[in-house]
Design an enzyme around this catalytic site. Structure first.
Site, PDB file in Angstrom:
ATOM      1  CD  GLN A  24      -0.658   1.323  -6.545  1.00 61.92           C
ATOM      2  OE1 GLN A  24       0.151   0.424  -6.715  1.00 61.92           O
ATOM      3  NE2 GLN A  24      -1.231   1.968  -7.546  1.00 61.92           N
ATOM      4  CG  HIS A  27     -48.535  11.794 -51.474  1.00 61.10           C
ATOM      5  ND1 HIS A  27     -49.350  12.433 -50.586  1.00 61.10           N
ATOM      6  CD2 HIS A  27     -47.285  12.304 -51.254  1.00 61.10           C
ATOM      7  CE1 HIS A  27     -48.653  13.285 -49.860  1.00 61.10           C
ATOM      8  NE2 HIS A  27     -47.381  13.225 -50.249  1.00 61.10           N
ATOM      9  CD  GLU A  28     -43.889  10.629 -53.053  1.00 63.59           C
ATOM     10  OE1 GLU A  28     -43.191  11.573 -53.500  1.00 63.59           O
ATOM     11  OE2 GLU A  28     -44.164  10.526 -51.847  1.00 63.59           O
ATOM     12  CG  PHE A  34      -1.724   1.248   1.382  1.00 66.36           C
ATOM     13  CD1 PHE A  34      -2.839   1.494   0.590  1.00 66.36           C
ATOM     14  CD2 PHE A  34      -1.353   2.199   2.322  1.00 66.36           C
ATOM     15  CE1 PHE A  34      -3.566   2.658   0.735  1.00 66.36           C
ATOM     16  CE2 PHE A  34      -2.068   3.362   2.466  1.00 66.36           C
ATOM     17  CZ  PHE A  34      -3.186   3.594   1.671  1.00 66.36           C
ATOM     18  CG  ASP A  65     -45.574  16.386 -48.136  1.00 61.47           C
ATOM     19  OD1 ASP A  65     -44.331  16.301 -48.118  1.00 61.47           O
ATOM     20  OD2 ASP A  65     -46.309  15.548 -48.685  1.00 61.47           O
TER      21      ASP A  65
END
Length: 592
Positions: free
Chosen positions: A124, A415-416, A121, A491
């Site tokens: 470390q 639609h298109e 420890f 749209d």
């Protein structure tokens, strides 16, 4: 030390494990002294062993036909010994053994382990203290000259921006001619523009051209949860830059650290604001950072702190926008170098079909086209592959697994066709490039238009033509099929947005040349809600004017549909057969 600790842990674990496994392997069941007596009285005991205040009986189960053992506490009952003798049960008495070795093993080893862990420890902690000091170090990466280079020749479509930045590169390469005339090179250059326009690529190009140390860091790498770390990293970054001057610091996504002060909930002591304050001081404080040039990139210049954008810090703000037609063609040439294109594929035509695309979009589109060509088993990339890739980038991949009923296909086709017919016969409308009833993304069909040239301003008639084309799908459904479906949702939303912008921002209505709404982004700390700068009566007038524009356009659209109804039916029926109609096929149908 680490190896000793590991071996000690392994040895201790092995000792305890062996003791545990030894006891389990005997399969001895613990019980009470009373239960043990009952087994002896029932003549089930075959053998007894007395050791360390415990007695163990070996029993035979006539049901399972197996031997097993039980043990219990032995309270020095001499009557038990007499009973065992009377019943002829063999028993052994094992005297207590010398447990000195086990005492040392079981008591000293944990203590030794504790000492070893304590030492580990401390070691470390010592290494951690050095890491704690490195925690405040800058995370900037320094690009060396032997790394793969990106130069200005790899950047296209933004020639004006490159010229501005070449001046900075020239200063770093030959500072003397600037000093002799008394010129001061900008301390900072801020690249602003939408995502994907090449801001980071320009930073890489400068790194490859300048031939000086180049530090790259992201704005988010300064700020941590610990107070003061961001400011310390800024100080460390500029200290490194001063040691390596002349050099360049490139901060990508600077809005992560340069956001307007007072815009957060932490007040003046917010960690991010401390980092920004340190950055302001380093860029233009009492100390002179001679030879250190700061480049930064962001797509949110509206939220940057004003002190960061003033002269002396970021002297130049360069807008890097989407490329124009010629720029797109140049970008396509760069990205097409390592791709096998069909010899007759005109990149200029491809550039015309990609208005509004950024450099990143164009690179992605060509890559998608290459993947599509491989998927179809082709040796070269064709225009059809590029068109499909454009649709994929704009609207998502085709959802060929979607199974539509014949009625839905018919509604979508009409639609298109309504969009296409209105686009064909409405002035100021862009030409139709492709019509499809193949579902893509959220839509069941698409009518693709592309302008002949780039636009930077829109006339009122052009905006009205966009609204009419958007309303063409609903008008076709209503007039030809006598239906009203939800297919026109997007749209109507787009048409209403254009009409409202005409009224509130562009001054293209009877309400006059008044701007009713400020086109300003809202973010925490500055504008929590949009302030309404007009009365309720004016708000009602705006709504009425928007409705008038939409209704007037819809009346004209219905007239167009009624006038060219035969062509609309022809286009719709062709769509039902082929699903896709290109520009040439559409024009030939209109010529009948």
């Amino acid at each position: 030390m680490k190896a000793i600790l590991i071996w000690a842990l392994l040895i201790t674990a092995a000792v305890y494990l062996s003791m545990l496994l030894t006891e389990k392997s005997l399969n001895i069941k613990e019980t009470t002294y009373y239960e043990l007596w009952k087994e002896i009285e029932a003549n089930n005991a075959k053998e007894a062993v007395i050791k360390d205040n415990e007695i163990t009986l070996e029993l035979y189960s006539p049901v399972d036909k197996k031997y097993y053992k039980i043990k219990a506490f032995y309270p020095q009952d001499f009557e038990l010994i007499k009973t065992l003798k009377d019943k002829g049960i063999n028993f052994r008495y094992i005297p207590p053994a010398d447990n000195t070795i086990w005492f040392w093993i079981l008591n000293i080893i944990p203590f030794v382990l504790f000492i070893l862990i304590l030492l580990a420890f401390f070691r470390q902690a010592q290494s951690g203290s050095s890491q704690a000091f490195s925690f405040t170090k800058s995370r900037a990466r320094m690009f060396s000259q032997d790394m793969p280079k990106v130069t200005f020749s790899d950047v296209a479509g933004i020639d004006e921006v490159k010229e501005e930045l070449k001046e900075i590169v020239g200063f770093l390469k030959d500072r003397q001619k600037f000093i002799e005339i008394g010129a001061r090179i900008p301390k900072g250059v801020l690249l602003i523009g939408p995502p994907g326009t090449g801001k980071t690529l320009l930073g890489r190009a400068i790194a490859g051209e300048a031939g000086v140390p180049f530090f790259y860091v992201s704005g988010s790498e300064f700020v941590e949860m610990f107070v003061g770390v961001g400011a310390a990293r800024v100080r460390d970054l500029f200290e490194q830059a001063k040691r390596n001057a002349p050099c360049i610091i490139f901060i990508d996504e600077i809005d992560a650290v340069g956001r307007h002060r007072g815009a957060g909930l932490g007040g003046g002591h917010d960690e991010r604001e401390q980092t920004l304050n340190q950055l302001l001081v380093e860029m233009d404080g009492f100390e002179v950072n001679s030879g250190v040039i700061v480049l930064a990139a962001t797509n949110r210049p509206d939220i940057l702190d004003p002190a960061l954008q003033r002269p002396g810090r970021f002297d130049r703000q360069i807008f890097v926008g989407p490329p124009d037609l010629r720029g797109r063609e140049e970008i396509l040439k760069i990205h097409a170098k390592n791709k096998k294109l069909l010899p007759n594929l005109e990149l200029s035509e491809l550039a015309k079909r990609t208005p509004g695309f950024t450099g990143a979009d164009l690179e992605n589109m060509l890559n998608e086209a290459a993947l599509i060509a491989v998927r179809k088993g082709k040796q070269h990339i064709e225009l059809a592959d590029c068109e499909e890739a454009i649709e994929k980038v704009l609207m998502g991949p085709a959802r060929k697994s979607v199974v539509m009923s014949e009625e839905e296909r018919k509604i979508t086709a009409y639609h298109e066709a309504g969009h296409a017919i209105v686009a064909k016969y409405t002035p100021y409308s862009d030409p139709v490039k492709k019509i499809s009833i193949v579902p893509r993304g959220p839509s069941l069909g698409q009518t693709w238009q592309a302008p002949e040239k780039d636009r930077y301003n829109y006339k009122k008639e052009e905006l009205l033509s966009q609204i009419k084309v958007l309303l063409g799908g609903r008008a076709a459904e209503e007039i030809v099929l006598n239906l009203c479906t939800t297919g026109a949702e997007n749209d109507l939303e787009r048409a209403t947005k254009i009409a409202r912008s005409m009224v509130t921002q562009y001054g293209m209505s009877s309400l006059g040349l008044i701007s009713f709404e400020a086109s300003r982004e809202v973010f925490l700390g500055r504008d929590f809600v949009r302030e309404k700068k007009y009365s309720e009566g004016t708000s009602r007038l705006i709504d009425l004017e928007v409705a008038k524009i939409i209704n007037d356009c819809y009346t004209e659209v219905k007239n167009i549909i009624n006038t060219y109804r035969e062509q609309l039916v022809l286009v719709a029926e062709t769509l039902l057969q082929k699903e896709v109609i290109n520009e040439e096929e559409f024009n030939s149908l209109m010529a009948r």
